[in-house]
Design an enzyme around this catalytic site. Structure first.
Site, PDB file in Angstrom:
ATOM      1  N   GLU A   1     -99.522  39.464 -43.003  1.00  0.00           N
ATOM      2  CA  GLU A   1     -98.484  38.860 -43.833  1.00  0.00           C
ATOM      3  C   GLU A   1     -98.038  37.512 -43.284  1.00  0.00           C
ATOM      4  O   GLU A   1     -97.841  36.555 -44.037  1.00  0.00           O
ATOM      5  CB  GLU A   1     -97.271  39.792 -43.958  1.00  0.00           C
ATOM      6  CG  GLU A   1     -97.568  41.115 -44.617  1.00  0.00           C
ATOM      7  CD  GLU A   1     -97.981  42.218 -43.650  1.00  0.00           C
ATOM      8  OE1 GLU A   1     -97.811  43.398 -43.999  1.00  0.00           O
ATOM      9  OE2 GLU A   1     -98.476  41.915 -42.534  1.00  0.00           O
TER      10      GLU A   1
ATOM     11  N   HIS B   1     -99.995  38.754 -37.648  1.00  0.00           N
ATOM     12  CA  HIS B   1    -100.158  39.855 -38.597  1.00  0.00           C
ATOM     13  C   HIS B   1    -100.586  39.262 -39.937  1.00  0.00           C
ATOM     14  O   HIS B   1    -100.326  38.085 -40.230  1.00  0.00           O
ATOM     15  CB  HIS B   1     -98.844  40.607 -38.757  1.00  0.00           C
ATOM     16  CG  HIS B   1     -98.459  41.406 -37.562  1.00  0.00           C
ATOM     17  ND1 HIS B   1     -97.559  42.448 -37.624  1.00  0.00           N
ATOM     18  CD2 HIS B   1     -98.833  41.321 -36.256  1.00  0.00           C
ATOM     19  CE1 HIS B   1     -97.395  42.969 -36.418  1.00  0.00           C
ATOM     20  NE2 HIS B   1     -98.148  42.301 -35.572  1.00  0.00           N
TER      21      HIS B   1
ATOM     22  N   CYS C   1     -92.915  41.228 -40.023  1.00  0.00           N
ATOM     23  CA  CYS C   1     -93.460  40.704 -41.277  1.00  0.00           C
ATOM     24  C   CYS C   1     -92.433  40.763 -42.397  1.00  0.00           C
ATOM     25  O   CYS C   1     -92.344  39.844 -43.215  1.00  0.00           O
ATOM     26  CB  CYS C   1     -94.713  41.482 -41.668  1.00  0.00           C
ATOM     27  SG  CYS C   1     -96.071  41.200 -40.506  1.00  0.00           S
TER      28      CYS C   1
ATOM     29  N   CYS D   1     -94.353  45.525 -41.196  1.00  0.00           N
ATOM     30  CA  CYS D   1     -93.577  45.860 -40.008  1.00  0.00           C
ATOM     31  C   CYS D   1     -92.275  45.053 -40.040  1.00  0.00           C
ATOM     32  O   CYS D   1     -92.118  44.160 -40.876  1.00  0.00           O
ATOM     33  CB  CYS D   1     -94.387  45.553 -38.752  1.00  0.00           C
ATOM     34  SG  CYS D   1     -94.520  43.784 -38.399  1.00  0.00           S
TER      35      CYS D   1
END
Length: 155
Positions: free
Chosen positions: A54, A52, A85, A82
């Site tokens: 991040e 992801h 993250c 999320c």
């Protein structure tokens, strides 16, 4: 640069990620007004469900700074982080997280993490994967070895 300028940068990264075949997410890590690292969603490009934006940016920032801790850092994200993250950012000890789109925006585009948020709030028995503990006699041995090291780096 102010928060809105950094958020605009995350949107730019997210749009470029889409153009490059990645997911529509971008992140920038900033300390003292300076960009330390950036990342975009590379899940499908790298075949890595943890890639992801991040997390990609956190990995780049820790390498750039030579530390597993990111104290003094702000994470700017094009979308609400999320649970994975968010956990990564908290483990990295960032000071602040600022995002623009939220989880409802992500769900609207087909990226809902609501199932995970609800799972974490509930009992493991309701999870789609079986989670079980099988306690062995040596379960604590790695922790004991860790505690015996005088040169360990706490985190």
């Amino acid at each position: 640069m102010d928060d809105d300028t950094w958020l605009a940068r995350t949107i730019e990264l997210a749009r470029q990620s889409v153009a490059d075949g990645g997911g529509p997410f971008g992140a920038v890590l900033v300390r003292d007004g300076v960009e330390i690292a950036s990342g975009s969603n590379r899940v499908t490009l790298d075949l890595d469900p943890t890639a992801h934006a991040e997390v990609v940016a956190i990995r780049a920032a820790t390498r750039a700074l030579g530390s597993n801790e990111l104290r003094g850092v702000t994470v700017y994200a094009s979308c609400e982080p999320c649970p994975m993250c968010l956990g990564a950012a908290l483990w990295a000890r960032v000071d602040r997280i600022v995002f623009t789109a939220d989880r409802e925006d992500a769900a609207w585009a087909g990226f809902s993490d609501q199932t995970f948020r609800e799972l974490f709030a509930g009992q493991r028995d309701d999870w789609p994967a079986t989670i079980e503990q099988r306690r062995t006699p040596e379960a604590r041995a790695p922790f004991e070895a860790w505690l015996q090291r005088q040169d360990r780096v706490a985190y």
